[in-house]
Design an enzyme around this catalytic site. Structure first.
Site, PDB file in Angstrom:
ATOM      1  CG  ASP A   7      -2.261   0.656   0.888  1.00 23.09           C
ATOM      2  OD1 ASP A   7      -2.315   1.466  -0.061  1.00 23.09           O
ATOM      3  OD2 ASP A   7      -3.253   0.365   1.590  1.00 23.09           O
ATOM      4  CG  HIS A  24      -8.696  -0.018  -5.224  1.00 23.54           C
ATOM      5  ND1 HIS A  24      -9.761   0.729  -4.769  1.00 23.54           N
ATOM      6  CD2 HIS A  24      -7.592   0.535  -4.658  1.00 23.54           C
ATOM      7  CE1 HIS A  24      -9.321   1.671  -3.961  1.00 23.54           C
ATOM      8  NE2 HIS A  24      -8.011   1.581  -3.872  1.00 23.54           N
TER       9      HIS A  24
HETATM   10  C1  HEM Z   1     -10.035  -0.365   2.554  1.00 22.18           C
HETATM   11  C2  HEM Z   1     -10.067   0.315   1.440  1.00 22.18           C
HETATM   12  C3  HEM Z   1      -8.897   0.408   0.502  1.00 22.18           C
HETATM   13  C4  HEM Z   1      -7.883  -0.477   0.279  1.00 22.18           C
HETATM   14  C5  HEM Z   1      -7.652  -1.830   0.938  1.00 22.18           C
HETATM   15  C6  HEM Z   1      -7.025   0.117  -0.728  1.00 22.18           C
HETATM   16  C7  HEM Z   1      -5.900  -0.478  -1.245  1.00 22.18           C
HETATM   17  C8  HEM Z   1      -5.127   0.029  -2.268  1.00 22.18           C
HETATM   18  C9  HEM Z   1      -4.010  -0.638  -2.856  1.00 22.18           C
HETATM   19  C10 HEM Z   1      -3.478  -2.015  -2.441  1.00 22.18           C
HETATM   20  C11 HEM Z   1      -3.503   0.167  -3.822  1.00 22.18           C
HETATM   21  C12 HEM Z   1      -2.304  -0.124  -4.746  1.00 22.18           C
HETATM   22  C13 HEM Z   1      -1.007   0.303  -4.166  1.00 22.18           C
HETATM   23  C14 HEM Z   1      -0.788   1.790  -4.090  1.00 22.18           C
HETATM   24  O1  HEM Z   1      -0.601   2.477  -5.103  1.00 22.18           O
HETATM   25  O2  HEM Z   1      -0.820   2.295  -2.967  1.00 22.18           O
HETATM   26  C15 HEM Z   1      -4.314   1.358  -3.848  1.00 22.18           C
HETATM   27  C16 HEM Z   1      -4.140   2.432  -4.682  1.00 22.18           C
HETATM   28  C17 HEM Z   1      -4.876   3.579  -4.638  1.00 22.18           C
HETATM   29  N1  HEM Z   1      -5.976   3.816  -3.855  1.00 22.18           N
HETATM   30 FE1  HEM Z   1      -6.791   2.565  -2.523  1.00 22.18          FE
HETATM   31  N2  HEM Z   1      -7.525   1.340  -1.073  1.00 22.18           N
HETATM   32  C18 HEM Z   1      -8.668   1.561  -0.339  1.00 22.18           C
HETATM   33  C19 HEM Z   1      -9.471   2.668  -0.383  1.00 22.18           C
HETATM   34  C20 HEM Z   1      -9.241   3.776  -1.150  1.00 22.18           C
HETATM   35  C21 HEM Z   1     -10.040   4.973  -1.133  1.00 22.18           C
HETATM   36  C22 HEM Z   1     -11.268   5.204  -0.242  1.00 22.18           C
HETATM   37  C23 HEM Z   1      -9.470   5.834  -2.018  1.00 22.18           C
HETATM   38  C24 HEM Z   1      -9.889   7.241  -2.381  1.00 22.18           C
HETATM   39  C25 HEM Z   1     -11.137   7.629  -2.501  1.00 22.18           C
HETATM   40  C26 HEM Z   1      -8.307   5.180  -2.588  1.00 22.18           C
HETATM   41  C27 HEM Z   1      -7.453   5.740  -3.491  1.00 22.18           C
HETATM   42  C28 HEM Z   1      -6.384   5.103  -4.072  1.00 22.18           C
HETATM   43  C29 HEM Z   1      -5.511   5.738  -5.057  1.00 22.18           C
HETATM   44  C30 HEM Z   1      -5.600   7.180  -5.572  1.00 22.18           C
HETATM   45  C31 HEM Z   1      -4.580   4.771  -5.425  1.00 22.18           C
HETATM   46  C32 HEM Z   1      -3.461   4.920  -6.462  1.00 22.18           C
HETATM   47  C33 HEM Z   1      -4.038   4.549  -7.792  1.00 22.18           C
HETATM   48  C34 HEM Z   1      -2.992   4.618  -8.897  1.00 22.18           C
HETATM   49  O3  HEM Z   1      -2.319   3.599  -9.120  1.00 22.18           O
HETATM   50  O4  HEM Z   1      -2.865   5.671  -9.501  1.00 22.18           O
HETATM   51  N3  HEM Z   1      -8.207   3.926  -2.030  1.00 22.18           N
HETATM   52  N4  HEM Z   1      -5.302   1.255  -2.878  1.00 22.18           N
END
Ligand code: HEM
Length: 341
Positions: free
Chosen positions: A170, A255
């Site tokens: 993450d 996601h």
């Molecule tokens: C429990 C809920 C969530 C989990 C488990 C989760 C998990 C992840 C994971 C594993 C990644 C890929 C690794 C990284 O780039 O950090 C990611 C990317 C991302 N997440 Fe989440 N996330 C959650 C909720 C959210 C929410 C609520 C938002 C915003 C509204 C969000 C926004 C993003 C963004 C902006 C990225 C980067 C996307 C890219 O590659 O450009 N996430 N998240």
């Protein structure tokens, strides 16, 4: 702090103290300073523990409260407060409710009024959970706690990144460097908008999926963190890449595709969340900092409309606050606010 809230914090700490030995990172452990153009705890390298406390002031004027908090924070992080003799890399970030900042109701919201709103938020972070809790207690002692959540971050692996409770890396894609931070995070006055969402995850349900199905939900490899479009952990996502049969390598409901800033046309937000586990269930205390609340809202709408992760989560607390600009000995924490508030 009220009795039950304090007890809950301390119970959480007992369970989490064992994890503190795992929390490491290149810049962790170094003393911090409360003073600066921006408040600490936003671009600070993420520490092992974070405690988020939302306070109600019950109509007390906010400026004197902020002035007193700022002075106490400086004493705490510089090691001059008797309650926390060894603060280490402790940081405290203060945000205030702002009538111009309102979150709409989103698809997976399941909380009542007691788990949103509030007048003030404190984000207390550090490598030592005992210091984090002692500082939280010191700072919230004279106020009513609306809700709070203690969290922890996964230890950084050999690749430098920690994992969340789903077992995935993450915090890979983040705004870095002055240009990206001023485009996406800092307002012209040095403030930023903080969104907090306590997201309970169905970790068991997610773990019941085969690993390739889990990877399709997230859009990255579980082992290496690489995007499903290929490359390595820090390779950019190739959202156009397809299989010979014409399917997207990063599925349409993955996601990372739904959350990608290209889809919203907004700059990237800074995510700095903490995992949690305990009475409230297990999940992610999502915390993001953005220059403009629309960055968060538009991303969340895109997630609501088709994120495969939605099947495994529900939101049990939420908030939005303005993190005030940084402060100093001569210009206190409340200085940027209207004096009659
Ligand atoms: C429990 C809920 C969530 C989990 C488990 C989760 C998990 C992840 C994971 C594993 C990644 C890929 C690794 C990284 O780039 O950090 C990611 C990317 C991302 N997440 Fe989440 N996330 C959650 C909720 C959210 C929410 C609520 C938002 C915003 C509204 C969000 C926004 C993003 C963004 C902006 C990225 C980067 C996307 C890219 O590659 O450009 N996430 N998240």
């Amino acid at each position: 702090m009220t009795g039950p809230s304090r007890r809950a914090l301390l119970q959480g700490a007992a369970g989490l103290a064992a994890l503190s030995a795992c929390s490491s990172g290149p810049e962790q452990g170094s003393p911090t300073t409360a003073y600066g153009v921006h408040q600490a705890g936003v671009t600070t390298a993420q520490q092992g523990f974070g405690n988020l406390v939302v306070l109600d002031l019950h109509h007390a004027p906010i400026v004197p409260v902020l002035e007193a908090l700022g002075e106490e924070i400086e004493r705490l992080v510089s090691g001059r407060a008797a309650d926390v003799p060894e603060p280490g890399d402790l940081t405290v970030t203060v945000g205030v409710a702002d009538p111009g900042l309102v979150l709409p109701t989103f698809a997976r919201d399941t909380f009542g009024p007691e788990h949103c709103g509030g007048d003030l938020v404190l984000q207390v972070c550090g490598s030592d959970p005992v210091a984090v809790l002692a500082a939280s207690d010191r700072l919230t002692r004279d106020h009513a706690v609306r809700w709070s959540q203690l969290g922890f971050s996964g230890a950084a692996g050999k690749d430098g990144f920690g994992r969340n409770l789903l077992g995935f890396h993450d915090g890979i894609v983040q705004p870095r460097g002055r240009e990206e931070l001023s485009a996406g995070v800092w307002g012209d006055d040095g403030s930023t908008v903080m969104v907090v969402r306590r997201i309970v995850l169905d970790v068991e349900g997610f773990n019941d999926l085969a690993v390739d199905q889990q990877e399709a939900v997230i859009g990255r490899r579980k082992s290496t963190g690489a995007p499903l479009s290929g490359g390595h952990l820090t390779s950019p996502l190739d959202l156009a890449a397809k299989t010979p049969a014409g399917a997207y390598l990063i599925p349409v409901d993955a996601h990372v595709r739904r959350a990608h800033p290209l889809a919203t046309g907004r700059p990237l937000m800074l995510r700095r969340g903490y995992s949690f586990a305990g009475e409230q269930g297990s999940g992610l205390l999502f915390i993001s900092f953005q220059r403009d609340l629309a960055e968060f809202i538009q991303t969340q709408y895109r997630l609501d409309a088709g994120d495969a992760l939605n099947r495994y989560l529900r939101v049990t607390a939420s908030g939005v606050f303005r993190v005030l600009p940084g402060f100093s000995a001569s210009r206190g924490l409340g200085a940027s606010m209207n004096a009659d508030r």
